[in-house]
Write a protein that holds these residues in place. Structure first.
Motif, PDB file in Angstrom:
ATOM      1  N   ALA A  47       5.800 -17.906   5.705  1.00 51.82           N
ATOM      2  CA  ALA A  47       5.236 -19.149   6.227  1.00 51.82           C
ATOM      3  C   ALA A  47       5.288 -20.252   5.175  1.00 51.82           C
ATOM      4  N   TYR A  48       5.545 -21.482   5.646  1.00 47.04           N
ATOM      5  CA  TYR A  48       5.630 -22.649   4.773  1.00 47.04           C
ATOM      6  C   TYR A  48       4.853 -23.821   5.362  1.00 47.04           C
ATOM      7  N   LYS A  53       5.770 -22.670   0.022  1.00 46.42           N
ATOM      8  CA  LYS A  53       5.510 -21.339   0.568  1.00 46.42           C
ATOM      9  C   LYS A  53       4.018 -21.029   0.537  1.00 46.42           C
ATOM     10  N   LEU A  54       3.541 -20.410   1.622  1.00 44.50           N
ATOM     11  CA  LEU A  54       2.135 -20.033   1.723  1.00 44.50           C
ATOM     12  C   LEU A  54       1.961 -18.558   1.391  1.00 44.50           C
ATOM     13  N   ASP A  55       0.760 -18.194   1.006  1.00 46.82           N
ATOM     14  CA  ASP A  55       0.426 -16.795   0.733  1.00 46.82           C
ATOM     15  C   ASP A  55      -1.066 -16.599   0.942  1.00 46.82           C
ATOM     16  N   SER A  56      -1.566 -15.430   0.575  1.00 44.14           N
ATOM     17  CA  SER A  56      -2.982 -15.129   0.813  1.00 44.14           C
ATOM     18  C   SER A  56      -3.918 -16.045   0.019  1.00 44.14           C
ATOM     19  N   PRO A  59      -3.575 -20.019   2.301  1.00 48.55           N
ATOM     20  CA  PRO A  59      -3.307 -19.662   3.700  1.00 48.55           C
ATOM     21  C   PRO A  59      -3.194 -20.846   4.669  1.00 48.55           C
ATOM     22  N   TRP A  64      -1.027 -18.844   7.340  1.00 50.07           N
ATOM     23  CA  TRP A  64      -0.374 -17.694   6.710  1.00 50.07           C
ATOM     24  C   TRP A  64      -0.816 -16.402   7.404  1.00 50.07           C
ATOM     25  N   GLN A  68       1.532 -13.658   9.446  1.00 50.07           N
ATOM     26  CA  GLN A  68       1.560 -12.233   9.118  1.00 50.07           C
ATOM     27  C   GLN A  68       1.238 -11.363  10.330  1.00 50.07           C
TER      28      GLN A  68
END
Length: 134
Positions: A47-48, A53-56, A59, A64, A68
């Motif tokens: 996800a962006y 870029k997104l992450d935990s 979010p 994000w 997932q």
């Protein structure tokens, strides 16, 4: 894949206006512009946001987490596509799909069919082929 799928959201959108002259004006819904694609390295949906870029840890209001939760198998099949949409805090409204390998945007009817087939929300647009918008 012939092009880096992590290319910034806006550089891909900007190229849209250099292609076939068809412009799509979206109805603004006060959402956040986002994109997703399948990543073979992580075997996941990545996800962006327009910032990267997104992450935990980043979010983006739950986007994000939403990405997932998507069915990875759907996106594995369409691994050369970047999906662009708007995040309203609970779902992604897909408005464009870019084929990275062939370097073109799918026709809106194809985006709508994808959304209908896989039960995603399609962000309806108004297409103005070969017209200038002021």
């Amino acid at each position: 894949m012939s092009q880096d799928p992590t290319e910034s959201f806006y550089s891909v959108l900007n190229r849209m206006f250099e292609s076939d002259g068809e412009i799509h004006a979206l109805v603004e819904s006060e959402g956040i512009y986002v994109s997703i694609h399948y990543d073979y390295e992580t075997e996941s949906v990545v996800a962006y946001s327009k910032y990267g870029k997104l992450d935990s840890r980043k979010p983006l209001n739950g986007f994000w987490n939403y990405a997932q939760s998507l069915d990875v198998d759907i996106f594995r099949v369409f691994d050369t596509w970047l999906f662009f949409g708007e995040w309203d805090g609970s779902q992604m409204h897909i408005f464009d799909i870019y084929d990275v390998e062939n370097k073109y945007y799918l026709p809106q009817v194809a985006v709508e069919i994808f959304c209908d087939t896989y039960e995603f929300d399609y962000a309806e647009d108004k297409s103005y082929a070969n017209k200038n918008l002021y």
